[in-house]
Design an enzyme around this catalytic site. Structure first.
Site, PDB file in Angstrom:
ATOM      1  N   TRP A  11      -6.477  -0.286 -10.990  1.00  0.00           N
ATOM      2  CA  TRP A  11      -5.577  -0.806  -9.969  1.00  0.00           C
ATOM      3  C   TRP A  11      -5.620  -2.321  -9.836  1.00  0.00           C
ATOM      4  O   TRP A  11      -4.719  -2.893  -9.206  1.00  0.00           O
ATOM      5  CB  TRP A  11      -5.907  -0.183  -8.610  1.00  0.00           C
ATOM      6  CG  TRP A  11      -5.703   1.293  -8.567  1.00  0.00           C
ATOM      7  CD1 TRP A  11      -6.598   2.266  -8.922  1.00  0.00           C
ATOM      8  CD2 TRP A  11      -4.519   1.988  -8.172  1.00  0.00           C
ATOM      9  NE1 TRP A  11      -6.060   3.510  -8.765  1.00  0.00           N
ATOM     10  CE2 TRP A  11      -4.773   3.373  -8.296  1.00  0.00           C
ATOM     11  CE3 TRP A  11      -3.271   1.581  -7.709  1.00  0.00           C
ATOM     12  CZ2 TRP A  11      -3.834   4.343  -7.989  1.00  0.00           C
ATOM     13  CZ3 TRP A  11      -2.329   2.551  -7.386  1.00  0.00           C
ATOM     14  CH2 TRP A  11      -2.612   3.904  -7.532  1.00  0.00           C
ATOM     15  N   ASP A  31      -5.088  -8.372   3.987  1.00  0.00           N
ATOM     16  CA  ASP A  31      -5.946  -9.287   3.231  1.00  0.00           C
ATOM     17  C   ASP A  31      -7.367  -9.311   3.787  1.00  0.00           C
ATOM     18  O   ASP A  31      -8.338  -9.405   3.031  1.00  0.00           O
ATOM     19  CB  ASP A  31      -5.353 -10.697   3.258  1.00  0.00           C
ATOM     20  CG  ASP A  31      -4.275 -10.885   2.211  1.00  0.00           C
ATOM     21  OD1 ASP A  31      -3.875  -9.871   1.597  1.00  0.00           O
ATOM     22  OD2 ASP A  31      -3.798 -12.023   2.012  1.00  0.00           O
ATOM     23  N   HIS A  50      -5.334  -2.193  -1.094  1.00  0.00           N
ATOM     24  CA  HIS A  50      -4.561  -3.412  -0.838  1.00  0.00           C
ATOM     25  C   HIS A  50      -3.144  -3.278  -1.377  1.00  0.00           C
ATOM     26  O   HIS A  50      -2.191  -3.790  -0.775  1.00  0.00           O
ATOM     27  CB  HIS A  50      -5.256  -4.616  -1.465  1.00  0.00           C
ATOM     28  CG  HIS A  50      -4.638  -5.925  -1.089  1.00  0.00           C
ATOM     29  ND1 HIS A  50      -3.753  -6.594  -1.911  1.00  0.00           N
ATOM     30  CD2 HIS A  50      -4.753  -6.693   0.025  1.00  0.00           C
ATOM     31  CE1 HIS A  50      -3.370  -7.720  -1.323  1.00  0.00           C
ATOM     32  NE2 HIS A  50      -3.958  -7.794  -0.152  1.00  0.00           N
ATOM     33  N   ASP A  51      -2.982  -2.610  -2.509  1.00  0.00           N
ATOM     34  CA  ASP A  51      -1.644  -2.393  -3.052  1.00  0.00           C
ATOM     35  C   ASP A  51      -0.789  -1.542  -2.123  1.00  0.00           C
ATOM     36  O   ASP A  51       0.439  -1.613  -2.170  1.00  0.00           O
ATOM     37  CB  ASP A  51      -1.728  -1.708  -4.418  1.00  0.00           C
ATOM     38  CG  ASP A  51      -2.244  -2.650  -5.491  1.00  0.00           C
ATOM     39  OD1 ASP A  51      -2.359  -3.855  -5.204  1.00  0.00           O
ATOM     40  OD2 ASP A  51      -2.542  -2.182  -6.608  1.00  0.00           O
ATOM     41  N   GLY A  79       0.772  -4.182 -11.794  1.00  0.00           N
ATOM     42  CA  GLY A  79       1.071  -2.769 -11.799  1.00  0.00           C
ATOM     43  C   GLY A  79      -0.216  -1.966 -11.680  1.00  0.00           C
ATOM     44  O   GLY A  79      -1.205  -2.403 -11.107  1.00  0.00           O
ATOM     45  N   GLY A  92      -4.738  -5.312 -11.164  1.00  0.00           N
ATOM     46  CA  GLY A  92      -3.947  -5.972 -12.191  1.00  0.00           C
ATOM     47  C   GLY A  92      -2.475  -5.898 -11.879  1.00  0.00           C
ATOM     48  O   GLY A  92      -2.061  -5.525 -10.783  1.00  0.00           O
TER      49      GLY A  92
END
EC number: 3.1.1.4
Length: 509
Positions: A158, A214, A184-185, A162, A160
């Site tokens: 995860w 964040d 976070h995504d 995408g 990176g």
């Protein structure tokens, strides 16, 4: 969307070959980053290696019994360049070991000799998740490009551009930082690159998220206590200096007439950018002295300007760590949310603090002095004559100011400015029907109206006066009426409030 997208936003759409070479033969290493685990002073190791094929980024992990658990090799030029830039960055320079000592040299030699066995373990059924994520066939040592675009941090699915996970529950070898990146995504409040949302456009090449997301992301990375998490955190927060945003409910137009006037008002969430927060990596504590007399961080101050800082002063002058010392000290505490509105405007003696005064006065400048539609004293605009000695503002501007004053309760010293506003404002209406051939204007026309929100302000001012709460407020020696802006008038009043020895005059006089 990935937390490292900004760091490698220029990568474009490329595939990364995971798997690597069956044999590992390097002749130079640099930028060694180590992290201890319970029972083993060298639990994690990341470094750059130079061989005949070029430069590569290598990650390795050992358990408490010093058995090699996982390893990865990445020779993508953009990734190695980014890691090298992080190594050379001023905030992380002292955290890397640039000349390995005897213990680290032995670990490097062991890793080199066990590389083939480690890669075979990665290709075994125990490493099936990583194999599926890499899109590899069952041929050992055969590296194929992933099916999904972009790259990921080696050992993760995860972290990176995408993601390479087969489903939302999959995690990579480094499950700790991968879990942080996945959460976070999934931040529900975000603004994608070059997209418009929450009233602002994101002109960056990376996604910006709500400050709450964040903050949780930073706390999650620091709680992992490993070098991979710290690499992600330092790159995301310190090198990229990615800001975040907070949402503020503001009244705005939600439906418009065809000619440009507002048909309906409503409350909408609007984003306000905040400067990035600094990531205190666990490895950086090796460059500080563990004595009790170490400096304690200053409490966070309310943010007033949307500018990016290069880093806190305490990072300057950090010394390079000892090669033999691979044990990190306790992680620093994460700073709390920084989207706190300024409070405590009143000083200990009832006077107005300078910082709070400027904050209050800026609201008058933002909502009145910078109001897009206003009619100056004794001027004609939008087919309406303002015969008063004070400007006449569009109702949108005065409504936003009234809401600000109602929510933030400014000090009574600014009540005089409410009197200057009066109780009327104007709205823009479509032009009257104009007979063809007649010399009449087709521009919107202003209509003066009595504003309920302004009447409420006046009622509040009279209530304060009746209670006697504002009788001690100073009156400047010079009259406020004139061409002076509301911002300057506010500053003049607050400055007089801080100097009680000046000539004063009660409102009741």
């Amino acid at each position: 969307m990935g937390v490292q997208a900004g760091l490698f936003g220029m990568l474009g759409f490329l595939g990364v070959a995971l798997g690597g070479s069956p044999a590992l033969r390097w002749y130079r290493t640099s930028c060694h980053l180590t992290k201890a685990v319970p029972g083993n002073p060298l639990g994690y190791l990341s470094f750059l290696a130079k061989d005949a094929q070029g430069l590569a980024l290598i990650h390795a992990r050992w358990d408490a019994h010093r058995r090699l658990q996982s390893c990865s090799w990445e020779d993508e030029p953009e990734l190695t360049a980014a890691y090298g830039a992080l190594c050379a960055h001023e905030t992380a320079w002292g955290s890397f070991i640039h000349t390995p000592g005897p213990e680290l040299q032995r670990a490097l030699a062991t890793l080199q000799s066990q590389w083939e066995a480690c890669r075979a373990l990665e290709e075994s059924p125990a490493g099936a998740r990583k194999k599926r994520a890499a899109g590899q066939s069952g041929v050992p040592g055969g590296g194929h490009q992933r099916e999904k675009r972009g790259w990921t941090m080696p050992g993760t699915l995860w972290c990176g551009v995408g993601d390479s996970a087969g489903n939302s529950s999959e995690l990579g070898v480094f499950q700790g930082p991968d879990l942080c990146c996945r959460e976070h995504d999934r931040c529900p409040q975000n603004i994608s690159p070059l997209q418009y949302n929450y009233g602002i456009r994101n002109y960056r090449f990376h996604t910006i998220s709500h400050c709450d997301c964040d903050t949780r992301f930073q706390q999650c990375l620091q709680n992992q206590h490993d070098s991979i998490s710290d690499i992600v955190g330092v790159a995301f927060f310190n090198v990229l200096e990615i800001p975040c945003f907070v949402l503020e409910e503001q009244e705005a137009c939600v439906a418009w007439y065809w000619w440009g006037g507002c048909r309906m008002y409503g409350t909408v969430p609007l984003a306000r950018l905040q400067p990035r927060t600094f990531y205190n990596a666990s490895w950086s504590s090796r460059a500080t002295s563990p004595t009790p007399s170490s400096r304690s961080p200053a409490p966070p101050k309310p943010r007033q300007k949307q500018h990016l800082r290069k880093g806190p002063p305490h990072q300057k002058g950090s010394k390079r760590p000892s090669k033999a010392n691979t044990t990190a000290l306790q992680d620093p505490m994460v700073s709390p949310r920084l989207d706190v509105a300024p409070t405590g405007l009143q000083g200990p003696q009832g006077g107005l603090k300078p910082q709070g005064a400027r904050w209050v006065c800026r609201s008058f400048r933002r909502h009145l002095d910078q109001c897009e539609h206003q009619i100056g004293p004794r001027e004609i605009e939008f087919q309406l004559l303002n015969s008063a000695q004070e400007p006449l503002f569009h109702c949108n501007c005065t409504r936003r100011l009234a809401r600000f004053l109602r929510l933030h309760s400014p000090p009574e010293v600014t009540n005089m400015l409410w009197e200057l506003l009066g109780t009327t404002c104007f709205k823009l209406a479509p032009p009257l029907d104009c007979v063809e051939g007649k010399n009449c204007s087709r521009d919107p026309r202003a209509i003066r109206v009595s504003a309920r929100h302004l009447r409420r302000l006046q009622q509040r001012r009279h209530q304060l006066q009746d209670k006697g709460t504002d009788e001690r407020q100073p009156w400047p020696s010079e009259p406020l009426r004139g061409p002076m802006s509301f911002y300057n008038q506010c500053l003049q009043l607050t400055q007089a409030a801080r100097r009680p020895d000046r000539q004063q005059k009660s409102w009741s006089q």
